[in-house]
Motif scaffolding. Sequence first.
Motif, short mmCIF file in Angstrom:
data_model
loop_
_atom_site.label_atom_id
_atom_site.label_comp_id
_atom_site.label_asym_id
_atom_site.label_seq_id
_atom_site.Cartn_x
_atom_site.Cartn_y
_atom_site.Cartn_z
N SER A 74 0.53 -1.05 -0.08
CA SER A 74 -0.16 -0.18 -0.03
C SER A 74 1.36 1.16 0.35
O SER A 74 2.06 1.48 0.63
CB SER A 74 -0.84 0.18 1.81
OG SER A 74 -1.81 1.34 1.22
N ASN A 75 0.21 2.40 -0.41
CA ASN A 75 0.46 3.92 -0.58
C ASN A 75 0.70 4.46 0.66
O ASN A 75 0.57 5.71 1.00
CB ASN A 75 0.87 4.38 -2.23
CG ASN A 75 1.52 5.57 -2.36
OD1 ASN A 75 3.34 4.96 -2.38
ND2 ASN A 75 1.65 6.21 -2.79
N GLU A 76 0.25 4.03 1.77
CA GLU A 76 -1.15 4.72 2.74
C GLU A 76 0.27 5.54 3.74
O GLU A 76 -0.24 6.42 3.79
CB GLU A 76 -2.18 3.60 3.67
CG GLU A 76 -2.59 4.35 4.48
CD GLU A 76 -3.27 3.67 5.48
OE1 GLU A 76 -4.28 4.44 6.58
OE2 GLU A 76 -3.58 2.55 5.06
N GLY A 85 3.21 9.87 7.26
CA GLY A 85 1.75 9.21 6.26
C GLY A 85 0.55 10.05 6.85
O GLY A 85 -0.77 9.96 6.47
N GLU A 86 0.19 9.94 8.49
CA GLU A 86 -0.86 9.87 9.54
C GLU A 86 -1.26 11.13 8.76
O GLU A 86 -2.94 11.80 8.75
CB GLU A 86 -1.20 9.36 10.50
CG GLU A 86 -0.86 8.30 10.47
CD GLU A 86 1.01 7.24 10.85
OE1 GLU A 86 1.31 6.34 10.71
OE2 GLU A 86 1.77 8.28 10.19
N ARG A 89 -1.58 12.34 4.38
CA ARG A 89 -2.98 11.83 3.84
C ARG A 89 -3.62 12.26 2.77
O ARG A 89 -4.41 12.71 2.24
CB ARG A 89 -4.29 12.50 4.75
CG ARG A 89 -4.13 12.39 6.24
CD ARG A 89 -5.37 11.59 6.79
NE ARG A 89 -6.69 11.54 6.97
CZ ARG A 89 -7.51 12.11 6.55
NH1 ARG A 89 -8.02 13.10 6.86
NH2 ARG A 89 -8.72 11.32 5.69
N GLN A 94 -1.41 8.50 -1.81
CA GLN A 94 -1.46 7.88 0.02
C GLN A 94 -3.24 6.96 -0.55
O GLN A 94 -3.38 5.88 0.33
CB GLN A 94 -1.97 8.54 1.00
CG GLN A 94 -0.47 9.30 0.98
CD GLN A 94 -0.74 9.85 2.76
OE1 GLN A 94 -0.45 10.95 2.36
NE2 GLN A 94 -0.58 8.84 3.37
N GLN A 95 -4.37 6.99 -1.45
CA GLN A 95 -5.29 5.95 -1.77
C GLN A 95 -4.29 4.72 -2.25
O GLN A 95 -4.11 4.85 -3.24
CB GLN A 95 -6.16 6.29 -2.20
CG GLN A 95 -6.76 7.89 -1.68
CD GLN A 95 -7.81 8.83 -2.43
OE1 GLN A 95 -6.92 8.69 -3.76
NE2 GLN A 95 -9.03 9.28 -1.57
N ASP A 96 -5.43 3.34 -1.87
CA ASP A 96 -5.69 2.29 -2.40
C ASP A 96 -6.70 2.06 -3.06
O ASP A 96 -7.90 2.27 -3.01
CB ASP A 96 -5.38 1.45 -1.60
CG ASP A 96 -3.61 1.14 -1.02
OD1 ASP A 96 -2.80 1.88 -1.19
OD2 ASP A 96 -3.95 1.22 0.32
N HIS A 100 -9.35 4.61 -5.13
CA HIS A 100 -7.88 5.64 -6.12
C HIS A 100 -8.44 6.25 -6.68
O HIS A 100 -7.91 6.95 -7.50
CB HIS A 100 -6.85 5.36 -5.31
CG HIS A 100 -5.47 5.63 -6.61
ND1 HIS A 100 -5.82 4.60 -7.86
CD2 HIS A 100 -4.40 6.34 -6.11
CE1 HIS A 100 -4.12 5.78 -8.41
NE2 HIS A 100 -3.95 6.23 -7.52
N ARG A 291 6.24 1.99 1.14
CA ARG A 291 5.32 1.32 0.85
C ARG A 291 4.98 0.27 1.91
O ARG A 291 5.80 -0.55 2.75
CB ARG A 291 5.26 -0.08 0.07
CG ARG A 291 4.88 0.50 -1.45
CD ARG A 291 3.76 0.90 -2.20
NE ARG A 291 3.99 1.53 -3.07
CZ ARG A 291 4.32 2.98 -3.53
NH1 ARG A 291 4.32 3.92 -3.55
NH2 ARG A 291 4.04 3.18 -5.34
#
Length: 401
Positions: A74-76, A85-86, A89, A94-96, A100, A291
Amino acid sequence: MTSETVSCPANVPADRVVEFDVYAPPGGESDYFAAWATLRGKHRLVWTSANGGHWIATDGELTRTIWKDAETFSNEALAVTPGLGEVMRFIPLQQDAPEHKPFRTAVMKGFGNNHVMAMEPVIRAVTRDLVAQLRPRGGCEFMQEFAEIVPIHVFLSLIGVPTEDRARLRPLGQQLTRPDGTMTVEQLRDAADDYLRPYVEERLASPGSDLFSRILAVPIEGRPWTFEEARRMCRNLLFGGLDTVVSMFGNISLHLARHPADQGLLRERPELMPQAADELMRRYPMVSVTRNVVRDIDLDGVTLKTGDLVYVNSSMHNLDPACFEDPLTVDFERNLSPVRHTTMGAGPHRCVGAGLARLEAIVFLDEWLSAIPAFRVREGTSPTYRAGNVGALTDLQLAWD
């Protein structure tokens, strides 16, 4: 930046552990690419305790595979920088899937080829004007006096904000990709959001012809964008537009300064400039991504656990002899498609601005080599790099007669 180290988890064999900080690799200030090359060896995956602890892919094929496999990786997480990342956003970065796709589609429509090509007169004009100012001086510190001006001017013109805001915004891009500890990730986000808020509100209420307006005019599965979605998207693109092309310009210029024969070839055969831009982008990649593993998976004889972070660096693919023939040699007639290398990423998260970056590189080569005589690295100076999620030259002294 202070690198937070952690103890080795149970799923990491002792022979996989390396001392390597991706923000300060040993020897990286003098040769970024040589520093990364030290990781190549018998293992395709290694682990470092720096920056909270994470895996690093050291093999070209594996690097490319991880970059493209959005279902397993994931790219989150966005980066190994703790908390980044948190807090950020980013949309769509950062979406899957499946979330996405509609956002990515809207952004790609905003970057349609017709819109990118319409920027060429702006790119050429600002490039030509700055080159004309530098030409009589016989040299320059290329990064601050050219590379940090032209691409950011172009991007700010594209999104329809004042170009004089470059000095205010440029440090934000540097803090995201090469953090030095002077800003928390929350402060960085808030600085970007405070700047963007009036523009986001205006584009939603009364869209114009700028990039943000074009993207926000595309419905998301039949509905309008919310303010929060629009802010996260504009935040994503703002940071994306402040650093990558700056870094690319520096490497292109350094190569030509060190290789007068390549300068001469492009002056004699300007029709090679598009191919030269592609090849120089392949040869000098400085983008890395992080990732996060979404399910346990066995790779290269080790088990990656759910939640583990994997850092993938584009040079590990582009400069791997198993992936490219004689990869350290620059060949303007290599004739590889830009999607063949990983400078601009791979898979569903490949850089949305790749076409614009390529156009800027071609125009730069044309205008610079048309006006600046044979140039070189100024005698007695040494180029300096700084590593990070986008590595970059920080000092490049050029001279010409």
